[in-house]
Enzyme design. Sequence first.
Site, short mmCIF file in Angstrom:
data_model
loop_
_atom_site.label_atom_id
_atom_site.label_comp_id
_atom_site.label_asym_id
_atom_site.label_seq_id
_atom_site.Cartn_x
_atom_site.Cartn_y
_atom_site.Cartn_z
N GLY A 78 -0.56 -2.27 -3.17
CA GLY A 78 -0.46 -3.57 -2.50
C GLY A 78 -1.78 -4.32 -2.44
O GLY A 78 -1.95 -5.21 -1.60
N GLY B 247 -3.05 -6.07 -5.04
CA GLY B 247 -3.12 -7.07 -6.11
C GLY B 247 -3.68 -6.51 -7.40
O GLY B 247 -4.07 -7.25 -8.30
N SER C 88 -0.33 -1.88 -8.68
CA SER C 88 0.18 -0.51 -8.55
C SER C 88 1.65 -0.45 -8.95
O SER C 88 2.13 0.58 -9.42
CB SER C 88 0.00 0.00 -7.12
OG SER C 88 0.89 -0.64 -6.22
N SER C 89 2.37 -1.56 -8.76
CA SER C 89 3.81 -1.54 -9.07
C SER C 89 4.05 -1.40 -10.57
O SER C 89 4.86 -0.58 -11.01
CB SER C 89 4.51 -2.78 -8.51
OG SER C 89 3.95 -3.97 -9.01
N ASP D 17 1.52 -8.16 -15.47
CA ASP D 17 1.11 -6.82 -15.03
C ASP D 17 1.65 -5.74 -15.97
O ASP D 17 0.94 -4.80 -16.33
CB ASP D 17 1.65 -6.53 -13.61
CG ASP D 17 1.14 -7.52 -12.60
OD1 ASP D 17 0.26 -8.32 -12.94
OD2 ASP D 17 1.65 -7.51 -11.46
P1 ADP Z 1 0.64 -4.27 -6.16
O1 ADP Z 1 1.40 -4.16 -7.44
O2 ADP Z 1 -0.29 -5.43 -6.13
O3 ADP Z 1 -0.07 -3.01 -5.78
P2 ADP Z 1 3.28 -4.69 -5.12
O4 ADP Z 1 3.78 -5.19 -3.81
O5 ADP Z 1 3.66 -5.43 -6.34
O6 ADP Z 1 1.69 -4.56 -5.00
O7 ADP Z 1 3.75 -3.19 -5.34
C1 ADP Z 1 3.52 -2.24 -4.33
C2 ADP Z 1 4.77 -1.40 -4.18
O8 ADP Z 1 4.94 -0.58 -5.35
C3 ADP Z 1 4.67 -0.42 -3.04
O9 ADP Z 1 5.09 -1.02 -1.84
C4 ADP Z 1 5.62 0.69 -3.49
O10 ADP Z 1 6.97 0.32 -3.25
C5 ADP Z 1 5.42 0.69 -4.99
N1 ADP Z 1 4.39 1.69 -5.38
C6 ADP Z 1 3.26 1.46 -6.06
N2 ADP Z 1 2.57 2.62 -6.27
C7 ADP Z 1 3.31 3.61 -5.72
C8 ADP Z 1 3.16 5.03 -5.60
N3 ADP Z 1 2.09 5.65 -6.10
N4 ADP Z 1 4.12 5.70 -4.97
C9 ADP Z 1 5.20 5.08 -4.46
N5 ADP Z 1 5.39 3.76 -4.54
C10 ADP Z 1 4.47 3.01 -5.15
MG MG Z 2 2.76 -5.55 -8.20
#
Ligand code: ADP
Ligand code: MG
Length: 390
Positions: free
Chosen positions: A124, A126, A129-130, A179
């Site tokens: 989360g 930016g 991670s998603s 992304d």
């Molecule tokens: P960003 O992509 O900028 O980090 P997003 O809101 O697009 O933020 O994505 C974050 C979401 O992705 C988290 O709330 C979770 O649902 C999921 N996520 C990302 N990495 C993981 C992880 N390692 N384990 C579980 N869920 C994850």
């Molecule tokens: Mg994302």
Amino acid sequence: MTSARDRAEETFRETFGAEPSGVWAAPGRVNLIGEHTDYNDGLCLPIALPHRAYAAARRRDDDRLVLVSADIPDSRAEVELSDVAAGTPGGWASYAAGVLWALRDAGHEVHGLDVAVASDVPIGAGLSSSAALEGCVGAAASDLFGLGLLDSDEGRSRLAEVCMRAENVIAEAPTGGLDQAAAMRCAEGHALLLDCRDGSTRLVPFDLDAHDLELLVVDTRATHALTDGQYGERRSACEAAAEALAIASLREISPSELESTLSRLDDEVQRRRVRHVVTEIQRVRDCVEALSAGDFAEVGRLFDASHDSLRHDYEVTGTELDLVADTARAEGALGARMTGGGFGGSAIALVRRGTGDQVAAAVARAFAEAGLGAPQHFVATAAAPAERLA
Ligand code: ADP
Ligand code: MG
């Protein structure tokens, strides 16, 4: 500290009582420039980060997905592949299950998987991670079901598309594709010039070290509850403007016809949104040229101009991101800008080599003085895309 890769493997063993068939990784990213352009058929310029999500996985002999994340308490989720739909299984597992759904929807034969993930991409922040999560699961599925999508850029491009659909349709987050393309198609030591109109790419050498520079990334730790709604609102404004102008996307507007085009829009807010998109796409072109010429003073100016446009015309920056940009510039950065969707998340600053920590310390002081929580930082290098590790 245990590495994310080790945590993925250990969590797999604990959860499934067996060794995984393999481990796959996919990176987070920072976008150097070209923000909120992907869903306007525009250009962007990400690098892959050394930070990655890891999936330890094996095939099942049924159509069930069993998913666990080492990064989230009580994360275990189970779902039949045929039950995966918008909002199901829900939460974090939608990102992972969505990839299998989207692969099947694209005509690939996929079945059940046992998957344990762990990531060192800040969640989360930016930094995507998603898409890293989707990417490592997609890479695992491609290999385990013999789809071969990692073997060519064309396959990687299709897998990026699949991951984007997973996020859009199943996780119900309206992201634009930057992304996922970064996670799949970047290359070490390079930035990826991505044309979101036709999916074509060009690798642009990105070696700051050779120019005595480094790229500081500051995670503001600020999250904004309204992010999703605001992101969707910006997308809608762009779509409405394109419709009013009777064009397929804002990409169709050339910078030379910007003023005359703006005069055809009645809505002042829409005019500003369009101005950001059109000038930002041109800044990506200019940035690629400046990088190729080794003109980093110009790269810095373009970073600044991008941030200012996102601040005033697109209105997606916010207190924390503006404070990072302002402070980094005052500390001697060649340029600084928010990266990612905005409203919090992370910013980047182009700084002299060896000064990243000092600039970050100044940012941390400014945050403390403003009564904001402590930011985090690291110096980024352009790393490798999704791959199989073992
Ligand atoms: P960003 O992509 O900028 O980090 P997003 O809101 O697009 O933020 O994505 C974050 C979401 O992705 C988290 O709330 C979770 O649902 C999921 N996520 C990302 N990495 C993981 C992880 N390692 N384990 C579980 N869920 C994850
Ligand atoms: Mg994302």
